[in-house]
Motif scaffolding. Structure first.
Motif, PDB file in Angstrom:
ATOM      1  N   UNK A  59      21.811   5.168  -7.212  1.00 34.78           N
ATOM      2  CA  UNK A  59      22.008   5.135  -8.410  1.00 34.78           C
ATOM      3  C   UNK A  59      21.612   5.393  -9.538  1.00 34.78           C
ATOM      4  N   UNK A  60      20.673   5.432  -9.719  1.00 33.82           N
ATOM      5  CA  UNK A  60      19.694   5.925 -10.798  1.00 33.82           C
ATOM      6  C   UNK A  60      20.318   7.740 -11.313  1.00 33.82           C
ATOM      7  N   UNK A  61      21.085   8.384 -10.202  1.00 37.24           N
ATOM      8  CA  UNK A  61      21.376   9.933 -10.370  1.00 37.24           C
ATOM      9  C   UNK A  61      23.104   9.665 -10.353  1.00 37.24           C
ATOM     10  N   UNK A  62      23.867   8.896 -10.500  1.00 40.27           N
ATOM     11  CA  UNK A  62      24.899   8.809 -10.254  1.00 40.27           C
ATOM     12  C   UNK A  62      26.015   8.757 -11.843  1.00 40.27           C
ATOM     13  N   UNK A  63      26.429   9.960 -12.333  1.00 39.55           N
ATOM     14  CA  UNK A  63      27.181   9.813 -13.639  1.00 39.55           C
ATOM     15  C   UNK A  63      28.559   8.451 -13.337  1.00 39.55           C
ATOM     16  N   UNK A  70      26.412   0.471  -4.396  1.00 42.21           N
ATOM     17  CA  UNK A  70      26.030   2.498  -3.907  1.00 42.21           C
ATOM     18  C   UNK A  70      25.868   1.591  -2.556  1.00 42.21           C
ATOM     19  N   UNK A  71      26.851   2.721  -1.585  1.00 41.21           N
ATOM     20  CA  UNK A  71      26.944   1.925  -0.492  1.00 41.21           C
ATOM     21  C   UNK A  71      26.628   3.539   1.152  1.00 41.21           C
ATOM     22  N   UNK A  72      25.760   3.373   1.662  1.00 40.30           N
ATOM     23  CA  UNK A  72      25.449   4.170   2.650  1.00 40.30           C
ATOM     24  C   UNK A  72      25.379   3.520   4.481  1.00 40.30           C
ATOM     25  N   UNK A  84      24.041  -2.296  -8.632  1.00 35.77           N
ATOM     26  CA  UNK A  84      23.250  -1.944  -9.942  1.00 35.77           C
ATOM     27  C   UNK A  84      23.810  -2.557 -11.343  1.00 35.77           C
ATOM     28  N   UNK A  85      22.447  -2.471 -12.080  1.00 32.72           N
ATOM     29  CA  UNK A  85      23.605  -2.356 -13.470  1.00 32.72           C
ATOM     30  C   UNK A  85      23.521  -0.452 -13.666  1.00 32.72           C
ATOM     31  N   UNK A  86      24.702  -1.027 -15.156  1.00 32.60           N
ATOM     32  CA  UNK A  86      24.111   0.631 -15.935  1.00 32.60           C
ATOM     33  C   UNK A  86      23.268   1.598 -15.823  1.00 32.60           C
ATOM     34  N   UNK A  87      22.156   0.436 -16.068  1.00 30.82           N
ATOM     35  CA  UNK A  87      21.091   1.819 -16.159  1.00 30.82           C
ATOM     36  C   UNK A  87      20.291   2.272 -14.650  1.00 30.82           C
ATOM     37  N   UNK A  88      21.037   1.752 -13.595  1.00 34.45           N
ATOM     38  CA  UNK A  88      20.843   2.160 -11.875  1.00 34.45           C
ATOM     39  C   UNK A  88      19.721   1.201 -11.734  1.00 34.45           C
ATOM     40  N   UNK A 117      30.003   4.135  -5.213  1.00 30.28           N
ATOM     41  CA  UNK A 117      29.210   5.834  -4.620  1.00 30.28           C
ATOM     42  C   UNK A 117      28.515   5.369  -3.125  1.00 30.28           C
ATOM     43  N   UNK A 118      30.005   6.826  -2.543  1.00 27.18           N
ATOM     44  CA  UNK A 118      29.506   6.272  -1.460  1.00 27.18           C
ATOM     45  C   UNK A 118      29.261   7.314  -0.713  1.00 27.18           C
ATOM     46  N   UNK A 119      28.083   7.031  -0.355  1.00 31.71           N
ATOM     47  CA  UNK A 119      27.289   8.487   1.463  1.00 31.71           C
ATOM     48  C   UNK A 119      29.504   8.932   1.888  1.00 31.71           C
TER      49      UNK A 119
END
Length: 169
Positions: A59-63, A70-72, A84-88, A117-119
């Motif tokens: 979440x933190x490193x996704x632009x 986020x899903x794994x 996650x919110x905008x700031x991760x 954001x998906x693995x």
């Protein structure tokens, strides 16, 4: 193998200032082996060891602006995801959820305007992804390393419970 990696990269052990490791979610054995290895390496080199939630790291490193999901992969056919919110930062109402792909796609979080954001293995399992679904690849260690500069979630392993299995995964 770690010594071979240092040699191949022509990197001295003294060039490390911290060891970062994912504390989960993930496989029970994989998390335990990873955390134990990281702790041993950090102790041998007398440097700090930082544990980072893999979901938070992604979440933190996704632009991108706005909220994100986020899903794994979790186990053989399950998935773990979190909003996650905008700031991760994890939404306070959001806890890591588990279940099959249908549950992920049908979740209220995915129904929001958030980017998803998906693995790669999760992305590949979706029949018809739309523009909100972003394949982040499989190189998650880099994200853990980057996030470790800002996060320290501790070294206690985090296992997401899969209700279908009735146990932690």
């Amino acid at each position: 193998r770690i010594a071979e990696l240092f040699d191949r990269l022509e990197m001295g052990r003294g060039s490390l200032d911290r060891v970062a490791v994912s504390n989960g979610p993930g496989s029970y054995t994989g998390i335990r082996v990873g955390v134990a290895t990281a702790m041993g390496l950090a102790r041998a080199l007398d440097i700090p060891c930082t544990g980072v939630s893999l979901l938070k790291a992604i979440a933190m490193t996704s632009d991108g602006p706005g909220d994100r999901i986020v899903s794994l992969p979790l186990g053989r056919s399950g998935y773990c995801w979190q909003h996650f919110n905008e700031s991760g930062t994890a939404d306070p109402r959001s806890v890591p959820e588990t279940g099959g792909l249908e549950k992920l796609i049908g979740s209220a979080a995915v129904g929001s305007a958030a980017a998803v954001f998906l693995q790669s293995d999760v992305f590949a399992a979706i029949d018809s992804p739309n523009e909100r679904f972003i394949d982040i690849g499989r190189d998650l260690a880099v994200r853990v390393g980057l996030a470790s500069a800002f996060l320290d979630d501790g070294l206690v392993p985090f296992y997401a419970a899969d209700p279908k299995l009735g146990a932690s995964a």
